[in-house]
Design an enzyme around this catalytic site. Structure first.
Site, PDB file in Angstrom:
ATOM      1  N   ASN A 230      -7.016  -7.435  19.882  1.00 15.49           N
ATOM      2  CA  ASN A 230      -6.048  -8.534  19.562  1.00 15.49           C
ATOM      3  C   ASN A 230      -6.668  -9.812  18.977  1.00 15.49           C
ATOM      4  O   ASN A 230      -7.378 -10.290  19.536  1.00 15.49           O
ATOM      5  CB  ASN A 230      -5.446  -9.043  20.942  1.00 15.49           C
TER       6      ASN A 230
ATOM      7  N   HIS B  42       2.775  -6.888  16.631  1.00 14.74           N
ATOM      8  CA  HIS B  42       1.620  -7.328  17.030  1.00 14.74           C
ATOM      9  C   HIS B  42       0.744  -6.491  17.699  1.00 14.74           C
ATOM     10  O   HIS B  42       1.130  -5.578  18.301  1.00 14.74           O
ATOM     11  CB  HIS B  42       1.927  -8.462  18.149  1.00 14.74           C
TER      12      HIS B  42
ATOM     13  N   CYS C 218       0.058 -15.787  19.309  1.00 12.61           N
ATOM     14  CA  CYS C 218      -0.138 -14.566  18.661  1.00 12.61           C
ATOM     15  C   CYS C 218       1.286 -14.335  17.761  1.00 12.61           C
ATOM     16  O   CYS C 218       1.336 -13.519  16.821  1.00 12.61           O
ATOM     17  CB  CYS C 218       0.048 -13.365  19.845  1.00 12.61           C
TER      18      CYS C 218
HETATM   19  N1  ACO Z   1     -12.019  -2.417  33.400  1.00  9.79           N
HETATM   20  C1  ACO Z   1     -11.966  -1.894  34.458  1.00  9.79           C
HETATM   21  N2  ACO Z   1     -10.803  -2.504  35.235  1.00  9.79           N
HETATM   22  C2  ACO Z   1     -10.213  -3.477  34.933  1.00  9.79           C
HETATM   23  C3  ACO Z   1     -10.159  -3.999  33.814  1.00  9.79           C
HETATM   24  C4  ACO Z   1     -11.228  -3.780  32.926  1.00  9.79           C
HETATM   25  N3  ACO Z   1     -11.536  -4.176  31.627  1.00  9.79           N
HETATM   26  N4  ACO Z   1      -9.474  -5.299  33.780  1.00  9.79           N
HETATM   27  C5  ACO Z   1      -8.835  -5.349  34.734  1.00  9.79           C
HETATM   28  N5  ACO Z   1      -9.300  -4.049  35.604  1.00  9.79           N
HETATM   29  C6  ACO Z   1      -8.816  -3.649  36.854  1.00  9.79           C
HETATM   30  C7  ACO Z   1      -7.975  -4.804  37.737  1.00  9.79           C
HETATM   31  O1  ACO Z   1      -8.924  -5.752  38.349  1.00  9.79           O
HETATM   32  C8  ACO Z   1      -7.242  -4.112  38.659  1.00  9.79           C
HETATM   33  O2  ACO Z   1      -7.752  -3.683  39.684  1.00  9.79           O
HETATM   34  P1  ACO Z   1      -7.491  -3.529  41.105  1.00  9.79           P
HETATM   35  O3  ACO Z   1      -6.207  -2.709  41.058  1.00  9.79           O
HETATM   36  O4  ACO Z   1      -8.313  -3.099  41.930  1.00  9.79           O
HETATM   37  O5  ACO Z   1      -6.860  -4.974  41.396  1.00  9.79           O
HETATM   38  C9  ACO Z   1      -6.707  -2.783  37.888  1.00  9.79           C
HETATM   39  O6  ACO Z   1      -7.732  -2.820  36.690  1.00  9.79           O
HETATM   40  C10 ACO Z   1      -5.265  -2.783  37.217  1.00  9.79           C
HETATM   41  O7  ACO Z   1      -5.117  -4.161  36.558  1.00  9.79           O
HETATM   42  P2  ACO Z   1      -3.679  -4.680  35.844  1.00  9.79           P
HETATM   43  O8  ACO Z   1      -3.942  -5.812  35.206  1.00  9.79           O
HETATM   44  O9  ACO Z   1      -2.608  -4.473  36.727  1.00  9.79           O
HETATM   45  O10 ACO Z   1      -3.978  -3.438  34.619  1.00  9.79           O
HETATM   46  P3  ACO Z   1      -2.838  -3.458  33.453  1.00  9.79           P
HETATM   47  O11 ACO Z   1      -2.380  -1.807  33.551  1.00  9.79           O
HETATM   48  O12 ACO Z   1      -1.769  -4.176  33.435  1.00  9.79           O
HETATM   49  O13 ACO Z   1      -3.723  -3.635  32.138  1.00  9.79           O
HETATM   50  C11 ACO Z   1      -3.733  -5.330  30.657  1.00  9.79           C
HETATM   51  C12 ACO Z   1      -4.097  -4.762  31.959  1.00  9.79           C
HETATM   52  C13 ACO Z   1      -4.612  -4.332  29.654  1.00  9.79           C
HETATM   53  C14 ACO Z   1      -4.423  -6.610  30.324  1.00  9.79           C
HETATM   54  C15 ACO Z   1      -2.236  -5.225  30.448  1.00  9.79           C
HETATM   55  O14 ACO Z   1      -1.756  -5.954  31.547  1.00  9.79           O
HETATM   56  C16 ACO Z   1      -1.963  -6.046  28.929  1.00  9.79           C
HETATM   57  O15 ACO Z   1      -2.257  -5.324  28.251  1.00  9.79           O
HETATM   58  N6  ACO Z   1      -0.830  -6.812  29.159  1.00  9.79           N
HETATM   59  C17 ACO Z   1      -0.579  -7.504  27.787  1.00  9.79           C
HETATM   60  C18 ACO Z   1      -1.330  -8.691  27.950  1.00  9.79           C
HETATM   61  C19 ACO Z   1      -1.987  -8.793  26.359  1.00  9.79           C
HETATM   62  O16 ACO Z   1      -1.620  -8.081  25.571  1.00  9.79           O
HETATM   63  N7  ACO Z   1      -2.490 -10.093  26.060  1.00  9.79           N
HETATM   64  C20 ACO Z   1      -3.054 -10.562  25.123  1.00  9.79           C
HETATM   65  C21 ACO Z   1      -2.584 -11.777  24.617  1.00  9.79           C
HETATM   66  S1  ACO Z   1      -0.967 -11.750  24.801  1.00  9.79           S
HETATM   67  C22 ACO Z   1      -0.375 -11.333  23.396  1.00  9.79           C
HETATM   68  O17 ACO Z   1      -1.106 -11.158  22.639  1.00  9.79           O
HETATM   69  C23 ACO Z   1       0.845 -10.749  23.347  1.00  9.79           C
END
Ligand code: ACO
Length: 338
Positions: free
Chosen positions: A295, A265, A122
């Site tokens: 993204n 980003h 990214c």
């Molecule tokens: N729909 C519904 N529920 C979901 C989904 C979905 N698509 N995805 C995950 N969940 C659930 C999980 O299973 C979890 O359930 P549980 O509590 O029963 O175990 C719950 O939601 C919470 O999951 P978390 O991973 O803790 O959710 P979080 O609030 O952290 O959000 C996310 C997840 C959106 C991926 C976030 O962590 C994020 O954006 N992180 C940054 C990563 C990123 O941007 N990556 C892209 C590439 S890197 C970059 O570009 C920088």
């Protein structure tokens, strides 16, 4: 990364045109509701994403890159023969070798250009920008075409709800130049790149390379798709994007109040809000388009910059701050006077 060549006189480098391209096909959150156990509400609340674009099966990373490049060259008034450097930032190259940049060179007929790819996920576009600025600043190139292009739909596990809702396809490009043809005091004022290779396992595509070569079993286990620990990544993203931007602000002596627009980003609206709040930048000075494209990795910030400039969100003479973060871990930022 510190600039170690301060004592040397460098040529000024300006960004003289941008372009972007996204595929036609839209994949909405309600489409995803039919594919995995998720909801529109969850995706919007946790990420801000409403839909993303998906490339056609026969549409290659180099095709998207070429489309974006042509628009950037048109905006810059740059002819193919004037370009002497092409850098493509991508983690989804056409084949592993030759570079996607070579395909772009052939497509646009930039016969005088050296061409190579950069892999910084990214952060790729701003890594490419910093590299091109060094070439031009040292007199090794005059006009550079820098592109970020990704077909992430190809490396997403469409059965994994925790990752498949996040990504999309697209490309962005910019033309950098020194010497005549630079309007006013346009300039790349400063840029910063960095990495922490001890955290490679937080976000990666494990298979397909020399570590885990492609085998029937590995394909079956989907080891050629993105694996991510999103929660940890979130914290690192906020920390490093803030630190990188602050170090740039300090190094350039820019007053944060003089920043007209921040183009971050486009991974997650909550990351963007957390970073810009810590920088003291008000929301109206932050450009966000992730609701439309998700993204698109390295392409995200340059697609956003292109849309922001075409929408008149920054005018000649304004200072724009770009800041990104990605797998590696890598981070990067740049201060640009438009
Ligand atoms: N729909 C519904 N529920 C979901 C989904 C979905 N698509 N995805 C995950 N969940 C659930 C999980 O299973 C979890 O359930 P549980 O509590 O029963 O175990 C719950 O939601 C919470 O999951 P978390 O991973 O803790 O959710 P979080 O609030 O952290 O959000 C996310 C997840 C959106 C991926 C976030 O962590 C994020 O954006 N992180 C940054 C990563 C990123 O941007 N990556 C892209 C590439 S890197 C970059 O570009 C920088």
């Amino acid at each position: 990364m510190n600039d170690l060549t301060q004592p040397f006189k460098r040529l000024p480098v300006a960004l003289i045109g941008t372009g972007s391209y996204v595929p036609e096909r839209r994949l909405t959150n309600s489409d995803l509701e039919k594919m995995v156990d998720t909801t529109n509400e969850w995706i919007v609340e946790r990420t801000g994403i409403e839909e993303r674009r998906i490339a056609a099966p026969d549409e290659k990373t180099s095709d998207m890159a070429t489309n974006a490049a042509r628009k950037a060259m048109e905006a810059a008034g740059a002819r193919p023969g004037e370009i002497d450097l092409i850098i493509v930032a991508t983690i989804t190259p056409d084949p592993f070798t030759p570079s996607t940049a070579c395909y772009v060179q052939a497509n646009i007929g930039a016969v005088n250009a050296a061409a190579f790819d950069i892999s910084a996920a990214c952060s790729g576009f701003l890594y490419a920008l910093k590299t091109a600025v060094q070439y031009i600043g040292c007199g090794q190139a005059r006009t550079a075409l820098i592109i970020a292009s990704e077909k992430l739909s190809h490396i997403v596990n469409w059965e994994d709800r925790s990752t498949c809702v996040l990504f999309g396809d697209g490309a962005g490009a910019a033309v950098l130049r020194t010497g005549t043809g630079i309007e006013g005091d346009s300039a790349i004022l400063a840029s910063d790149i960095g990495a922490d290779g001890t955290l490679t396992d937080i976000l990666l595509v494990p298979g397909g390379g020399s570590a885990i070569p492609t085998t029937e079993e590995n394909i079956h286990e989907k080891l050629y798709t993105v694996a991510m620990r999103g929660n940890e990544l979130f914290r690192h993203a906020v920390q490093h994007m803030k630190d990188s931007a602050l170090s740039l602000i300090k190094r350039t002596g820019i007053d944060p109040n003089d920043i007209a627009l921040v183009v971050p980003h486009q991974a997650n609206l909550r990351i963007i809000n957390a970073v810009t709040a810590r920088l003291g930048i008000p929301p109206e000075k932050v450009f966000v388009n992730l609701q439309k494209y998700g993204n698109t990795s390295g392409a995200a910030c340059i697609i956003a910059l292109d849309e922001a400039l075409r929408a008149g969100r920054a005018k000649k003479g304004d200072i724009v701050l770009m800041v990104t973060f990605g797998a590696g871990l890598t981070w990067s930022s740049a201060a640009i006077r438009i």
